[in-house]
Enzyme design. Structure first.
Site, PDB file in Angstrom:
ATOM      1  N   ARG A 102      -0.631   7.528  -3.918  1.00 20.64           N
ATOM      2  CA  ARG A 102      -2.023   7.358  -3.229  1.00 20.64           C
ATOM      3  C   ARG A 102      -3.133   6.573  -4.315  1.00 20.64           C
ATOM      4  NH1 ARG A 102      -5.086   6.964   1.270  1.00 20.64           N
ATOM      5  NH2 ARG A 102      -5.829   8.998   1.962  1.00 20.64           N
ATOM      6  N   PRO A 158     -23.354   7.925   2.635  1.00 23.12           N
ATOM      7  CA  PRO A 158     -24.603   7.683   3.229  1.00 23.12           C
ATOM      8  C   PRO A 158     -24.379   8.547   4.424  1.00 23.12           C
ATOM      9  CG  PRO A 158     -23.659   5.385   2.552  1.00 23.12           C
ATOM     10  CD  PRO A 158     -22.712   6.375   2.054  1.00 23.12           C
ATOM     11  N   TYR A 201     -15.982   1.536   8.291  1.00 24.94           N
ATOM     12  CA  TYR A 201     -14.640   1.809   8.199  1.00 24.94           C
ATOM     13  C   TYR A 201     -14.246   2.305   9.732  1.00 24.94           C
ATOM     14  CZ  TYR A 201      -9.860   3.612   7.624  1.00 24.94           C
ATOM     15  OH  TYR A 201      -8.506   3.910   7.889  1.00 24.94           O
ATOM     16  N   SER A 251      -9.342   0.069   3.453  1.00 24.00           N
ATOM     17  CA  SER A 251      -8.863   1.282   3.826  1.00 24.00           C
ATOM     18  C   SER A 251      -9.661   2.621   3.204  1.00 24.00           C
ATOM     19  CB  SER A 251      -7.352   1.782   3.580  1.00 24.00           C
ATOM     20  OG  SER A 251      -7.119   2.090   2.284  1.00 24.00           O
ATOM     21  N   ASP A 273      -2.174 -13.284   5.400  1.00 23.16           N
ATOM     22  CA  ASP A 273      -3.687 -12.705   5.153  1.00 23.16           C
ATOM     23  C   ASP A 273      -3.979 -12.222   6.516  1.00 23.16           C
ATOM     24  OD1 ASP A 273      -6.186 -12.052   4.916  1.00 23.16           O
ATOM     25  OD2 ASP A 273      -5.677 -12.317   3.014  1.00 23.16           O
ATOM     26  N   PHE A 308      -9.158   7.635  -4.115  1.00 24.90           N
ATOM     27  CA  PHE A 308      -9.058   8.619  -2.865  1.00 24.90           C
ATOM     28  C   PHE A 308      -9.408   9.920  -3.537  1.00 24.90           C
ATOM     29  CE2 PHE A 308      -7.101   5.044  -1.204  1.00 24.90           C
ATOM     30  CZ  PHE A 308      -7.811   4.561   0.037  1.00 24.90           C
ATOM     31  N   GLY A 363       0.913  -1.097  -0.033  1.00 24.02           N
ATOM     32  CA  GLY A 363       0.051  -0.035   0.021  1.00 24.02           C
ATOM     33  C   GLY A 363       1.024   1.281   0.177  1.00 24.02           C
ATOM     34  N   GLU A 394     -10.438   8.984  11.163  1.00 27.34           N
ATOM     35  CA  GLU A 394     -11.890   8.730  10.852  1.00 27.34           C
ATOM     36  C   GLU A 394     -12.602   8.313  12.240  1.00 27.34           C
ATOM     37  OE1 GLU A 394     -14.057   8.550   7.704  1.00 27.34           O
ATOM     38  OE2 GLU A 394     -12.907  10.089   7.525  1.00 27.34           O
ATOM     39  N   SER A 430      -6.963   5.930  12.653  1.00 26.20           N
ATOM     40  CA  SER A 430      -7.172   6.906  11.872  1.00 26.20           C
ATOM     41  C   SER A 430      -8.073   8.202  12.328  1.00 26.20           C
ATOM     42  CB  SER A 430      -8.128   6.127  10.818  1.00 26.20           C
ATOM     43  OG  SER A 430      -8.881   7.124  10.124  1.00 26.20           O
TER      44      SER A 430
HETATM   45  P1  NDP Z   1      -3.800   1.262   1.377  1.00 24.13           P
HETATM   46  O1  NDP Z   1      -5.178   1.142   0.926  1.00 24.13           O
HETATM   47  O2  NDP Z   1      -2.648   1.781   0.110  1.00 24.13           O
HETATM   48  O3  NDP Z   1      -3.075  -0.204   1.644  1.00 24.13           O
HETATM   49  C1  NDP Z   1      -3.630  -1.225   2.337  1.00 24.13           C
HETATM   50  C2  NDP Z   1      -2.847  -2.214   2.335  1.00 24.13           C
HETATM   51  O4  NDP Z   1      -3.508  -3.299   3.236  1.00 24.13           O
HETATM   52  C3  NDP Z   1      -2.529  -3.075   0.955  1.00 24.13           C
HETATM   53  O5  NDP Z   1      -1.077  -3.361   1.013  1.00 24.13           O
HETATM   54  C4  NDP Z   1      -3.218  -4.260   0.871  1.00 24.13           C
HETATM   55  O6  NDP Z   1      -3.029  -5.056   0.155  1.00 24.13           O
HETATM   56  C5  NDP Z   1      -3.348  -4.597   2.332  1.00 24.13           C
HETATM   57  N1  NDP Z   1      -4.501  -5.470   2.959  1.00 24.13           N
HETATM   58  C6  NDP Z   1      -5.683  -5.050   2.786  1.00 24.13           C
HETATM   59  N2  NDP Z   1      -6.514  -6.304   3.186  1.00 24.13           N
HETATM   60  C7  NDP Z   1      -5.585  -7.266   3.635  1.00 24.13           C
HETATM   61  C8  NDP Z   1      -5.587  -8.508   4.300  1.00 24.13           C
HETATM   62  N3  NDP Z   1      -6.758  -8.866   4.577  1.00 24.13           N
HETATM   63  N4  NDP Z   1      -4.443  -9.107   4.671  1.00 24.13           N
HETATM   64  C9  NDP Z   1      -3.234  -8.583   4.341  1.00 24.13           C
HETATM   65  N5  NDP Z   1      -3.226  -7.561   3.875  1.00 24.13           N
HETATM   66  C10 NDP Z   1      -4.271  -6.681   3.330  1.00 24.13           C
HETATM   67  O7  NDP Z   1      -3.571   1.932   2.511  1.00 24.13           O
HETATM   68  P2  NDP Z   1      -2.620   3.122   3.054  1.00 24.13           P
HETATM   69  O8  NDP Z   1      -1.333   2.751   2.854  1.00 24.13           O
HETATM   70  O9  NDP Z   1      -3.220   4.582   2.682  1.00 24.13           O
HETATM   71  O10 NDP Z   1      -2.970   3.063   4.552  1.00 24.13           O
HETATM   72  C11 NDP Z   1      -2.253   2.377   5.595  1.00 24.13           C
HETATM   73  C12 NDP Z   1      -2.939   2.137   6.971  1.00 24.13           C
HETATM   74  O11 NDP Z   1      -3.020   3.307   7.492  1.00 24.13           O
HETATM   75  C13 NDP Z   1      -4.316   1.352   6.618  1.00 24.13           C
HETATM   76  O12 NDP Z   1      -4.623   0.655   7.884  1.00 24.13           O
HETATM   77  C14 NDP Z   1      -5.131   2.559   6.641  1.00 24.13           C
HETATM   78  O13 NDP Z   1      -6.622   2.237   7.036  1.00 24.13           O
HETATM   79  C15 NDP Z   1      -4.585   3.406   7.718  1.00 24.13           C
HETATM   80  N6  NDP Z   1      -4.359   4.948   7.657  1.00 24.13           N
HETATM   81  C16 NDP Z   1      -4.520   5.662   6.496  1.00 24.13           C
HETATM   82  C17 NDP Z   1      -4.696   7.087   6.233  1.00 24.13           C
HETATM   83  C18 NDP Z   1      -4.207   7.784   5.105  1.00 24.13           C
HETATM   84  O14 NDP Z   1      -4.493   8.903   5.018  1.00 24.13           O
HETATM   85  N7  NDP Z   1      -3.720   7.194   4.069  1.00 24.13           N
HETATM   86  C19 NDP Z   1      -5.000   8.000   7.648  1.00 24.13           C
HETATM   87  C20 NDP Z   1      -5.057   7.007   8.772  1.00 24.13           C
HETATM   88  C21 NDP Z   1      -5.191   5.550   8.640  1.00 24.13           C
HETATM   89  P3  NDP Z   1      -3.075  -5.347  -1.471  1.00 24.13           P
HETATM   90  O15 NDP Z   1      -2.095  -4.615  -2.003  1.00 24.13           O
HETATM   91  O16 NDP Z   1      -3.064  -7.014  -1.481  1.00 24.13           O
HETATM   92  O17 NDP Z   1      -4.385  -4.790  -1.533  1.00 24.13           O
HETATM   93  P1  GDR Z   2     -11.476   9.606   3.627  1.00 24.62           P
HETATM   94  O1  GDR Z   2     -10.596   9.943   2.212  1.00 24.62           O
HETATM   95  O2  GDR Z   2     -12.501   9.193   3.579  1.00 24.62           O
HETATM   96  O3  GDR Z   2     -11.199  10.817   4.467  1.00 24.62           O
HETATM   97  O4  GDR Z   2     -10.509   8.481   4.172  1.00 24.62           O
HETATM   98  P2  GDR Z   2     -11.231  10.313   0.711  1.00 24.62           P
HETATM   99  O5  GDR Z   2      -9.852  10.749  -0.107  1.00 24.62           O
HETATM  100  O6  GDR Z   2     -11.990   9.073   0.006  1.00 24.62           O
HETATM  101  O7  GDR Z   2     -12.274  11.313   0.998  1.00 24.62           O
HETATM  102  C1  GDR Z   2     -12.089  12.546   1.674  1.00 24.62           C
HETATM  103  C2  GDR Z   2     -13.262  13.429   1.484  1.00 24.62           C
HETATM  104  O8  GDR Z   2     -13.410  13.809   0.285  1.00 24.62           O
HETATM  105  C3  GDR Z   2     -14.707  13.740  -0.127  1.00 24.62           C
HETATM  106  N1  GDR Z   2     -15.247  13.733  -1.492  1.00 24.62           N
HETATM  107  C4  GDR Z   2     -14.422  12.711  -2.343  1.00 24.62           C
HETATM  108  N2  GDR Z   2     -13.922  11.709  -1.921  1.00 24.62           N
HETATM  109  C5  GDR Z   2     -13.515  10.584  -2.780  1.00 24.62           C
HETATM  110  N3  GDR Z   2     -12.801   9.536  -2.579  1.00 24.62           N
HETATM  111  N4  GDR Z   2     -14.102  10.743  -4.263  1.00 24.62           N
HETATM  112  C6  GDR Z   2     -14.769  11.950  -4.683  1.00 24.62           C
HETATM  113  O9  GDR Z   2     -15.065  11.998  -5.642  1.00 24.62           O
HETATM  114  C7  GDR Z   2     -15.136  12.852  -3.630  1.00 24.62           C
HETATM  115  N5  GDR Z   2     -15.525  13.815  -3.698  1.00 24.62           N
HETATM  116  C8  GDR Z   2     -15.807  14.556  -2.451  1.00 24.62           C
HETATM  117  C9  GDR Z   2     -15.105  12.739   0.596  1.00 24.62           C
HETATM  118  O10 GDR Z   2     -16.667  12.728   0.690  1.00 24.62           O
HETATM  119  C10 GDR Z   2     -14.576  12.867   2.012  1.00 24.62           C
HETATM  120  O11 GDR Z   2     -15.321  13.613   2.842  1.00 24.62           O
HETATM  121  C11 GDR Z   2      -8.936   8.611   3.944  1.00 24.62           C
HETATM  122  C12 GDR Z   2      -8.576   6.889   3.649  1.00 24.62           C
HETATM  123  O12 GDR Z   2      -7.063   6.963   3.392  1.00 24.62           O
HETATM  124  C13 GDR Z   2      -8.679   6.380   5.150  1.00 24.62           C
HETATM  125  O13 GDR Z   2      -8.107   5.062   5.163  1.00 24.62           O
HETATM  126  C14 GDR Z   2      -7.836   7.098   6.447  1.00 24.62           C
HETATM  127  O14 GDR Z   2      -8.264   6.235   7.599  1.00 24.62           O
HETATM  128  C15 GDR Z   2      -8.651   8.415   6.356  1.00 24.62           C
HETATM  129  O15 GDR Z   2      -8.585   8.990   5.158  1.00 24.62           O
HETATM  130  C16 GDR Z   2      -7.952   9.348   7.396  1.00 24.62           C
END
Ligand code: NDP
Ligand code: GDR
Length: 331
Positions: free
Chosen positions: A183, A278, A148, A83, A57, A187, A12, A126, A124
């Site tokens: 990213r 929702p 989530y 995520s 896993d 997202f 990730g 969230e 997070s």
């Molecule tokens: P990503 O979605 O980019 O990465 C998620 C990772 O988890 C991938 O490597 C995915 O593997 C792996 N994964 C998912 N399900 C499983 C499973 N069942 N078993 C093993 N591996 C699994 O997330 P981020 O790197 O952005 O985030 C990292 C962590 O931080 C997550 O827990 C996220 O919820 C949390 N987080 C992220 C934030 C952000 O803004 N980015 C903010 C706060 C928290 P695969 O490649 O195979 O899908």
């Molecule tokens: P978030 O990230 O839900 O905060 O979770 P995301 O970037 O998906 O959304 C942020 C905000 O933007 C608004 N939004 C949209 N979002 C997406 N994805 N697509 C759109 O077209 C769009 N338009 C508006 C959303 O409604 C939301 O309010 C991320 C993830 O990385 C989580 O795993 C992590 O825990 C939190 O950030 C902190």
């Protein structure tokens, strides 16, 4: 002696930056990967020869125990999760299995194999959801607004509970949104920078979006993984908010990304109800003063630098593809 770290979720966004950091710090880095029908290693391709990859896993307790037994890491970073917030309404039970109960499986594996292992849990912002206090800090009550967010609250508390029950060095980082050119495209930041670049190059004209009034505290993933590592280097385990303290709306994100390319987002963006949630989280902004004070952590990249970094990356990537006759999409 060389230290070993295990990263779950190494494929990730955060996993790839953390792996780079730990390799630079001299660790032997073991990454847990899921077996899919085709490999998903694009974010770690450049460091693959320096990583040890192991299949496992979060749904499979035995795989976690075996990886720990085989490699005996001193540190575990549990970044794996489902995520993407919208998917958690489509697959709420699976989200709970990965993002909530998966944490217990990791903690139990550590407890059974070697309770001296230090573990980081990816909590997070969230969890704050419908915010009860502005800005949000470690003591702000949680009010999650998605399956989530609810799953992350479980992961957060089970980490604290195992710390208190079994004396594990288990910490939880409450990280606010952090982004990068790595990213996922779904997202909001990457969706905007990638599609703005496509519009600039004439590959498309319109961009459907959801709630433009949502506000987030966006930082750079490369800065945030350093905070994870610092948390495991402390004398005692504790939880920390990691954030920039600055808030911007999705509208400002659009202005910054399109503006950097000399475009007006209003000529291209329209609201599509399929991207409304929702229940949304309308505003988040974190107070990271504890991380600053105790960890000495500071974010290095500003919001505008981050957006420019992502737009420039996407523009260059698409231009290179066009120049070499490849489809101008993400592989
Ligand atoms: P990503 O979605 O980019 O990465 C998620 C990772 O988890 C991938 O490597 C995915 O593997 C792996 N994964 C998912 N399900 C499983 C499973 N069942 N078993 C093993 N591996 C699994 O997330 P981020 O790197 O952005 O985030 C990292 C962590 O931080 C997550 O827990 C996220 O919820 C949390 N987080 C992220 C934030 C952000 O803004 N980015 C903010 C706060 C928290 P695969 O490649 O195979 O899908
Ligand atoms: P978030 O990230 O839900 O905060 O979770 P995301 O970037 O998906 O959304 C942020 C905000 O933007 C608004 N939004 C949209 N979002 C997406 N994805 N697509 C759109 O077209 C769009 N338009 C508006 C959303 O409604 C939301 O309010 C991320 C993830 O990385 C989580 O795993 C992590 O825990 C939190 O950030 C902190």
């Amino acid at each position: 002696m060389q230290r070993t770290a295990l990263i779950t979720g190494v494929t990730g966004q955060d996993g790839s930056y953390l792996a780079e950091l730990l390799l630079d710090e001299g660790y032997r880095v073991v990454g847990m990967v899921r077996r899919g029908s085709s490999p998903n290693y694009h974010r770690i391709e450049h460091i693959m020869d320096r990583l040890v990859l192991e299949q496992g896993d979060l749904l499979d307790q035995v795989s976690l125990i075996q990886i720990l037994r085989r490699h005996r890491p001193q540190e575990v970073y549990n970044l794996a999760a489902m995520s993407f917030v919208p998917t958690s309404w489509e697959q709420p039970v699976l989200t709970a299995e990965f993002t909530a109960v998966g944490v217990t499986r990791v903690l139990d594996a550590i407890r059974m194999v070697d309770p001296t292992i230090r573990v980081y849990q990816a909590s997070s912002s969230e969890m704050f959801g419908k915010v009860q206090e502005v800005p949000q800090r470690e003591t702000t009550p949680f009010y999650p607004r998605s399956p989530y967010g609810v799953a992350k609250v479980y992961g957060h508390w089970i980490t604290i509970n195992y710390r208190e029950s079994y004396d594990l060095f288990a910490v939880s980082g409450i990280l606010f949104n952090h982004e990068s050119p790595r990213r996922g495209l779904e997202f909001v930041t990457r969706k905007v920078t990638y599609n703005a670049a496509r519009i600039k190059l004439g590959l498309q004209d319109r961009l459907p979006m959801g709630n433009l009034d949502a506000k987030r505290d966006w930082g750079f993933a490369g800065d945030y993984v350093r905070a994870m590592w610092l948390m495991l280097q402390q004398d005692k385990p504790d939880d920390f908010v990691v954030a920039t303290g600055e808030q911007h709306s999705v509208r400002e994100l659009l202005e910054a990304a399109f503006g950097h390319l000399g475009l007006d987002y209003q000529d291209h963006v329209y609201t599509d109800p399929q991207f409304l949630r929702p229940a949304d989280v309308y505003e988040l902004v974190g107070d990271a003063s504890k991380a600053r004070r105790v960890l000495g952590w500071e974010p290095q990249v500003s919001f505008h630098e981050l957006v420019e970094m992502m737009v420039e990356h996407d523009l260059k990537m698409l231009e290179e593809k066009i120049a070499t006759g490849r489809p101008p999409t993400i592989d």
